[in-house]
Scaffold this motif. Structure first.
Motif, PDB file in Angstrom:
ATOM      1  N   THR A  36     -17.531  40.183  -0.517  1.00 48.28           N
ATOM      2  CA  THR A  36     -18.266  39.447  -1.552  1.00 48.28           C
ATOM      3  C   THR A  36     -17.374  38.949  -2.683  1.00 48.28           C
ATOM      4  OG1 THR A  36     -18.772  41.468  -2.812  1.00 48.28           O
ATOM      5  CG2 THR A  36     -20.290  40.847  -1.052  1.00 48.28           C
ATOM      6  N   LYS A  37     -16.103  39.350  -2.685  1.00 50.61           N
ATOM      7  CA  LYS A  37     -15.228  38.965  -3.792  1.00 50.61           C
ATOM      8  C   LYS A  37     -14.895  37.481  -3.773  1.00 50.61           C
ATOM      9  CE  LYS A  37     -13.175  43.547  -4.392  1.00 50.61           C
ATOM     10  NZ  LYS A  37     -11.940  44.363  -4.338  1.00 50.61           N
ATOM     11  N   ASN A  38     -14.712  36.927  -2.583  1.00 47.65           N
ATOM     12  CA  ASN A  38     -14.478  35.486  -2.471  1.00 47.65           C
ATOM     13  C   ASN A  38     -15.833  34.785  -2.463  1.00 47.65           C
ATOM     14  OD1 ASN A  38     -13.986  32.813  -1.472  1.00 47.65           O
ATOM     15  ND2 ASN A  38     -12.027  33.532  -0.636  1.00 47.65           N
ATOM     16  N   LYS A  39     -16.226  34.249  -3.572  1.00 44.86           N
ATOM     17  CA  LYS A  39     -17.581  33.719  -3.746  1.00 44.86           C
ATOM     18  C   LYS A  39     -17.913  32.592  -2.770  1.00 44.86           C
ATOM     19  CE  LYS A  39     -18.490  36.575  -7.000  1.00 44.86           C
ATOM     20  NZ  LYS A  39     -19.408  37.711  -6.740  1.00 44.86           N
ATOM     21  N   GLU A  40     -16.965  31.698  -2.528  1.00 41.13           N
ATOM     22  CA  GLU A  40     -17.246  30.570  -1.640  1.00 41.13           C
ATOM     23  C   GLU A  40     -17.457  31.046  -0.196  1.00 41.13           C
ATOM     24  OE1 GLU A  40     -17.900  27.429  -2.385  1.00 41.13           O
ATOM     25  OE2 GLU A  40     -17.791  28.099  -4.471  1.00 41.13           O
ATOM     26  N   GLN A  41     -16.583  31.949   0.251  1.00 39.75           N
ATOM     27  CA  GLN A  41     -16.752  32.477   1.611  1.00 39.75           C
ATOM     28  C   GLN A  41     -18.037  33.297   1.728  1.00 39.75           C
ATOM     29  OE1 GLN A  41     -13.270  34.634   2.828  1.00 39.75           O
ATOM     30  NE2 GLN A  41     -11.977  32.813   2.979  1.00 39.75           N
ATOM     31  N   TYR A  42     -18.320  34.076   0.695  1.00 41.88           N
ATOM     32  CA  TYR A  42     -19.539  34.885   0.723  1.00 41.88           C
ATOM     33  C   TYR A  42     -20.778  34.003   0.714  1.00 41.88           C
ATOM     34  CZ  TYR A  42     -22.920  38.516  -0.504  1.00 41.88           C
ATOM     35  OH  TYR A  42     -24.008  39.366  -0.504  1.00 41.88           O
TER      36      TYR A  42
ATOM     37  N   VAL B  56     -28.129  33.476  -3.777  1.00 41.97           N
ATOM     38  CA  VAL B  56     -29.159  33.348  -2.740  1.00 41.97           C
ATOM     39  C   VAL B  56     -30.148  32.238  -3.118  1.00 41.97           C
ATOM     40  CG1 VAL B  56     -31.072  34.526  -1.592  1.00 41.97           C
ATOM     41  CG2 VAL B  56     -28.930  35.740  -1.997  1.00 41.97           C
ATOM     42  N   LYS B  57     -30.472  32.133  -4.395  1.00 37.82           N
ATOM     43  CA  LYS B  57     -31.380  31.060  -4.830  1.00 37.82           C
ATOM     44  C   LYS B  57     -30.756  29.682  -4.637  1.00 37.82           C
ATOM     45  CE  LYS B  57     -34.332  33.434  -8.180  1.00 37.82           C
ATOM     46  NZ  LYS B  57     -34.783  33.509  -9.589  1.00 37.82           N
ATOM     47  N   GLN B  58     -29.430  29.600  -4.720  1.00 41.09           N
ATOM     48  CA  GLN B  58     -28.740  28.339  -4.461  1.00 41.09           C
ATOM     49  C   GLN B  58     -28.745  27.991  -2.976  1.00 41.09           C
ATOM     50  OE1 GLN B  58     -24.754  28.377  -6.123  1.00 41.09           O
ATOM     51  NE2 GLN B  58     -25.455  29.356  -8.020  1.00 41.09           N
ATOM     52  N   VAL B  59     -28.542  29.019  -2.148  1.00 41.45           N
ATOM     53  CA  VAL B  59     -28.392  28.797  -0.705  1.00 41.45           C
ATOM     54  C   VAL B  59     -29.737  28.622  -0.013  1.00 41.45           C
ATOM     55  CG1 VAL B  59     -27.568  29.836   1.436  1.00 41.45           C
ATOM     56  CG2 VAL B  59     -26.209  30.053  -0.638  1.00 41.45           C
ATOM     57  N   ALA B  60     -30.803  29.288  -0.493  1.00 39.08           N
ATOM     58  CA  ALA B  60     -32.099  29.293   0.185  1.00 39.08           C
ATOM     59  C   ALA B  60     -32.654  27.890   0.445  1.00 39.08           C
ATOM     60  CB  ALA B  60     -33.095  30.140  -0.600  1.00 39.08           C
TER      61      ALA B  60
ATOM     62  N   LEU C 224     -21.005  31.043   2.089  1.00 40.26           N
ATOM     63  CA  LEU C 224     -21.164  30.553   3.458  1.00 40.26           C
ATOM     64  C   LEU C 224     -21.728  31.646   4.375  1.00 40.26           C
ATOM     65  CD1 LEU C 224     -17.845  28.518   3.893  1.00 40.26           C
ATOM     66  CD2 LEU C 224     -20.169  27.601   3.696  1.00 40.26           C
ATOM     67  N   LEU C 225     -21.272  32.874   4.149  1.00 40.84           N
ATOM     68  CA  LEU C 225     -21.779  33.986   4.951  1.00 40.84           C
ATOM     69  C   LEU C 225     -23.269  34.185   4.720  1.00 40.84           C
ATOM     70  CD1 LEU C 225     -21.341  36.418   6.820  1.00 40.84           C
ATOM     71  CD2 LEU C 225     -20.654  37.753   4.825  1.00 40.84           C
ATOM     72  N   LEU C 226     -23.700  34.146   3.447  1.00 38.75           N
ATOM     73  CA  LEU C 226     -25.127  34.288   3.132  1.00 38.75           C
ATOM     74  C   LEU C 226     -25.942  33.172   3.769  1.00 38.75           C
ATOM     75  CD1 LEU C 226     -25.073  35.377  -0.622  1.00 38.75           C
ATOM     76  CD2 LEU C 226     -25.939  36.706   1.308  1.00 38.75           C
ATOM     77  N   LYS C 227     -25.400  31.979   3.743  1.00 34.83           N
ATOM     78  CA  LYS C 227     -26.088  30.841   4.357  1.00 34.83           C
ATOM     79  C   LYS C 227     -26.327  31.090   5.850  1.00 34.83           C
ATOM     80  CE  LYS C 227     -25.569  25.837   4.991  1.00 34.83           C
ATOM     81  NZ  LYS C 227     -25.395  25.818   6.440  1.00 34.83           N
TER      82      LYS C 227
END
Length: 226
Positions: free
Chosen positions: A106-112, A144-148, A114-117
């Motif tokens: 979760t430290k790398n926000k951009e990769q995390y 999560v609110k951004q990705v949902a 994409l993972l959440l997406k």
């Protein structure tokens, strides 16, 4: 011609000597035969005892051999169990190390992000419900609110189905959760767990044979990999 007393006594003595000789020979014959029969019976008894002793010895020898095999089998099984236990403990230790490193994901926000997406999209496709509620960690709420909405749009486009995705702002994943989400149908009857821990457990189950092969080498006794 009449015999005198001397001749009578001589003939009687001769007859007595003859009878006595015959008696002694008969006694010797009987004794010899008795001794022969005794030797035969003694030989039979000795042979019977010898056979009996040999049978008892063979029986004891077989019993000792059986006990030895049982003991060897017991020791071999104990060794195998200890080996299996040590291997399982090693695999569990590696898994625990991987679990502790989940937080680094979760430290790398951009990769995390994409993972959440990917985790949210997968959960939506598994549920196939018109309304889905997402539950995440409190610190992941904004991401999560951004990705949902993005996941909702892609779901509609790929499935041609309507859906409403919302994010729960009151309930969150447990404090031990390292990341990821849980997705619920509107009534809460259906749930998909897509936390990082659940994904690690899934990977662990799927890759367990490969992990054992890498760590301990091929097992010639294993016929199937699953």
């Amino acid at each position: 011609m009449a015999l005198n007393d001397a001749e009578v006594h001589r003939q009687i003595k001769h007859m007595v000597d003859f009878i006595d000789q015959e008696a002694r020979e008969k006694v010797e014959e009987i004794n010899a035969k008795a001794e022969e029969e005794f030797d035969i019976e003694k030989g039979k008894l000795v042979q019977m005892q010898r056979v009996k002793i040999m049978e008892q010895y063979e029986k004891k020898e077989k019993h000792i051999e059986l006990q030895k095999k049982i003991q060897q089998s017991h020791l071999l099984n104990q060794g195998r169990l200890k080996t299996l236990k040590a291997r399982e403990e090693h695999v569990e230790a590696i898994t625990e190390k991987a679990r502790l490193r989940l937080a680094d994901t979760t430290k790398n926000k951009e990769q995390y992000k994409l993972l959440l997406k990917g985790l949210i999209s997968q959960a939506l496709c598994q549920l196939l419900e018109p309304a889905v509620v997402l539950v995440c960690r409190q610190e992941d709420l904004s991401i999560v609110k951004q990705v949902a909405p993005v996941c909702e749009a892609e779901y509609k486009k790929s499935t041609k189905l309507g859906i409403k995705v919302s994010v729960d702002s009151q309930e969150f994943l447990g404090a031990n959760a390292s990341g990821g989400i849980e997705a619920y149908s509107r009534e809460g009857r259906l749930r998909v767990v897509n936390t990082l821990e659940s994904r690690l457990e899934l990977v662990q189950r799927q890759m367990a044979p490969e992990m054992r092969c890498i760590l301990f080498g091929d097992n010639p006794n294993r016929k199937f990999l699953d």
